[in-house]
Write a protein that holds these residues in place. Structure first.
Motif, mmCIF file in Angstrom:
data_model
loop_
_atom_site.group_PDB
_atom_site.id
_atom_site.type_symbol
_atom_site.label_atom_id
_atom_site.label_comp_id
_atom_site.label_asym_id
_atom_site.label_seq_id
_atom_site.Cartn_x
_atom_site.Cartn_y
_atom_site.Cartn_z
ATOM 1 N N THR A 31 0.840 -1.203 0.000
ATOM 2 C CA THR A 31 0.000 0.000 0.000
ATOM 3 C C THR A 31 0.874 1.251 0.000
ATOM 4 O O THR A 31 1.827 1.351 0.769
ATOM 5 C CB THR A 31 -0.924 0.014 1.220
ATOM 6 N N TYR A 33 0.721 5.638 -0.260
ATOM 7 C CA TYR A 33 -0.131 6.823 -0.091
ATOM 8 C C TYR A 33 0.648 8.069 -0.497
ATOM 9 O O TYR A 33 1.844 8.179 -0.222
ATOM 10 C CB TYR A 33 -0.528 7.000 1.377
ATOM 11 N N TYR A 35 0.304 12.131 0.339
ATOM 12 C CA TYR A 35 -0.350 13.150 1.150
ATOM 13 C C TYR A 35 0.182 14.527 0.747
ATOM 14 O O TYR A 35 1.351 14.682 0.387
ATOM 15 C CB TYR A 35 -0.052 12.943 2.640
ATOM 16 N N GLN A 37 0.745 18.281 2.394
ATOM 17 C CA GLN A 37 0.779 19.016 3.652
ATOM 18 C C GLN A 37 1.061 20.487 3.366
ATOM 19 O O GLN A 37 2.200 20.859 3.082
ATOM 20 C CB GLN A 37 1.821 18.448 4.610
ATOM 21 N N GLY A 42 -2.392 19.904 8.822
ATOM 22 C CA GLY A 42 -2.073 18.484 8.856
ATOM 23 C C GLY A 42 -2.071 17.897 7.461
ATOM 24 O O GLY A 42 -2.670 18.457 6.539
ATOM 25 N N PRO A 43 -1.400 16.777 7.277
ATOM 26 C CA PRO A 43 -1.375 16.130 5.954
ATOM 27 C C PRO A 43 -2.774 15.711 5.518
ATOM 28 O O PRO A 43 -3.586 15.273 6.325
ATOM 29 C CB PRO A 43 -0.489 14.903 6.183
ATOM 30 N N LEU A 45 -4.785 13.304 2.614
ATOM 31 C CA LEU A 45 -4.581 12.232 1.642
ATOM 32 C C LEU A 45 -5.008 12.673 0.253
ATOM 33 O O LEU A 45 -6.113 13.187 0.064
ATOM 34 C CB LEU A 45 -5.386 10.992 2.050
ATOM 35 N N GLN A 48 -4.411 6.824 -2.695
ATOM 36 C CA GLN A 48 -3.920 5.596 -2.078
ATOM 37 C C GLN A 48 -3.945 4.481 -3.108
ATOM 38 O O GLN A 48 -4.948 4.281 -3.799
ATOM 39 C CB GLN A 48 -4.799 5.215 -0.892
ATOM 40 N N VAL A 55 -7.092 2.747 -4.625
ATOM 41 C CA VAL A 55 -8.094 2.455 -3.604
ATOM 42 C C VAL A 55 -8.957 3.684 -3.322
ATOM 43 O O VAL A 55 -10.175 3.579 -3.175
ATOM 44 C CB VAL A 55 -7.419 1.967 -2.306
ATOM 45 N N ASP A 56 -8.306 4.848 -3.260
ATOM 46 C CA ASP A 56 -9.023 6.072 -2.901
ATOM 47 C C ASP A 56 -8.332 7.248 -3.555
ATOM 48 O O ASP A 56 -7.156 7.480 -3.283
ATOM 49 C CB ASP A 56 -9.051 6.242 -1.380
ATOM 50 N N SER A 58 -10.391 10.192 -3.940
ATOM 51 C CA SER A 58 -11.505 11.128 -3.846
ATOM 52 C C SER A 58 -11.058 12.563 -3.571
ATOM 53 O O SER A 58 -11.787 13.507 -3.879
ATOM 54 C CB SER A 58 -12.473 10.672 -2.745
ATOM 55 N N LEU A 91 4.090 14.280 0.733
ATOM 56 C CA LEU A 91 4.609 13.157 1.505
ATOM 57 C C LEU A 91 4.139 11.847 0.911
ATOM 58 O O LEU A 91 2.956 11.696 0.573
ATOM 59 C CB LEU A 91 4.122 13.239 2.953
ATOM 60 N N PHE B 90 1.394 15.519 15.477
ATOM 61 C CA PHE B 90 0.123 15.249 14.820
ATOM 62 C C PHE B 90 -0.543 14.031 15.424
ATOM 63 O O PHE B 90 0.085 12.983 15.580
ATOM 64 C CB PHE B 90 0.321 14.997 13.317
ATOM 65 N N ALA B 98 -12.559 1.968 3.344
ATOM 66 C CA ALA B 98 -11.657 1.471 2.316
ATOM 67 C C ALA B 98 -10.225 1.883 2.593
ATOM 68 O O ALA B 98 -9.912 3.058 2.661
ATOM 69 C CB ALA B 98 -12.089 1.999 0.957
ATOM 70 N N LYS B 101 -6.749 4.326 5.521
ATOM 71 C CA LYS B 101 -6.086 5.622 5.462
ATOM 72 C C LYS B 101 -6.116 6.285 6.823
ATOM 73 O O LYS B 101 -6.988 6.041 7.642
ATOM 74 C CB LYS B 101 -6.754 6.524 4.427
ATOM 75 N N LEU B 102 -5.121 7.149 7.062
ATOM 76 C CA LEU B 102 -5.049 7.941 8.279
ATOM 77 C C LEU B 102 -5.580 9.341 8.018
ATOM 78 O O LEU B 102 -5.217 9.968 7.018
ATOM 79 C CB LEU B 102 -3.613 8.036 8.784
ATOM 80 N N PHE B 104 -5.518 13.056 9.691
ATOM 81 C CA PHE B 104 -4.677 13.773 10.637
ATOM 82 C C PHE B 104 -5.385 15.007 11.191
ATOM 83 O O PHE B 104 -6.201 15.637 10.511
ATOM 84 C CB PHE B 104 -3.383 14.224 9.965
ATOM 85 N N GLY B 105 -5.013 15.355 12.430
ATOM 86 C CA GLY B 105 -5.394 16.640 12.970
ATOM 87 C C GLY B 105 -4.524 17.743 12.388
ATOM 88 O O GLY B 105 -3.613 17.486 11.599
ATOM 89 N N GLY B 106 -4.805 18.972 12.808
ATOM 90 C CA GLY B 106 -4.090 20.107 12.239
ATOM 91 C C GLY B 106 -2.693 20.327 12.781
ATOM 92 O O GLY B 106 -1.938 21.137 12.249
ATOM 93 N N GLY B 107 -2.346 19.591 13.824
ATOM 94 C CA GLY B 107 -1.006 19.696 14.357
ATOM 95 C C GLY B 107 -0.896 20.665 15.521
ATOM 96 O O GLY B 107 -1.650 21.639 15.623
#
Lengths: 116, 114
Positions: A31, A33, A35, A37, A42-43, A45, A48, A55-56, A58, A91, B90, B98, B101-102, B104-107
């Motif tokens: 997998t 990804y 991202y 940032q 925050g990062p 997505l 993926q 997979v994603d 969107s 990232l 973070f 699906a 995926k992670l 994240f918060g804004g940090g």
């Protein structure tokens, strides 16, 4: 084990130009990804992949961003044409999964893009 | 949809004092929670995660986090902060839809002063 490799580390381009980023994940990680940032956030997505399938995607701005992972290993993210708001760190991360466990992400150092 | 919130943009602490970085989450189902740290011009480094089990999770560099289900929180803590802990932190939650995926918060920027 070797980490997630990304290149280039830095890139400065003018708006409306195109740019490409490269990622080589950890060996065996199916997998991958990408991202984005933006400074102070925050990062988020973008896309993926599981092996060479998406997979994603969107959150990927498909009118200007594209990504591929043709052989299920390396991946390339492209922006064409770039806008000022695309200035960010991009990232790449990869993860190892099985039917029993998910081992979390390993991130690369990122590519810092500045669009002027 | 899963989400995390980090209510503080910056935390200032004196070296040697306890450090706490706050995180609250919103998930459907059981949460998988993570903390990452980012040093300048570097990628994100994994600190710790909660999946199940003991509510107090120990991680890298002396950090720990306490999972509190009733308060939907997962605060990061360190008993004695070091100047070298100054970085961007973070909180993230795994989306069990699906693809794992992670989100994240804004940090939270942590500044440890000598």
């Amino acid at each position: 084990e070797a980490g997630v490799a990304q290149s280039p580390r830095y890139k400065i381009i003018e708006k409306r130009q195109s740019v490409a980023f490269w990622c080589n994940p950890i060996s065996g990680h199916a997998t991958l990804y990408w991202y984005q940032q933006i400074l102070g956030q925050g990062p988020k997505l973008l896309i993926q992949f599981q092996n060479n399938g998406v997979v994603d995607d969107s959150q990927l701005p498909k009118d200007r961003f594209s990504a591929e992972r043709l052989k299920g290993v390396d991946s390339t993210l492209k922006i064409q044409p770039a806008k000022l708001e695309d200035s960010a760190v991009y990232l790449c991360a990869s993860s190892l999964e099985s039917t029993l466990m998910w081992y979390g992400y390993t991130f690369g150092s990122g590519t810092r893009l500045t669009v002027v | 949809a899963q989400s995390v919130a980090q209510p503080e943009d910056q935390v200032n602490v004196a070296e040697g004092n306890p450090l706490t970085v706050k995180c609250t989450y919103s998930v459907s189902g059981n949460p998988y929670l993570f903390w990452y740290v980012q040093y300048p011009n570097r990628g994100l480094q994994f600190l710790l995660k909660y999946i199940t089990g003991d509510n107090l999770v120990k991680g890298s560099y002396g950090f720990e986090a306490e999972f509190n289900k009733s308060q939907t929180s997962f605060h990061l803590k360190k008993p004695s902060a070091l100047v070298s802990d100054s970085a961007l932190y973070f909180c993230a939650v795994r989306d069990l839809g699906a693809g794992n995926k992670l989100t994240f918060g804004g940090g939270t920027r942590v500044l440890v002063k000598p």
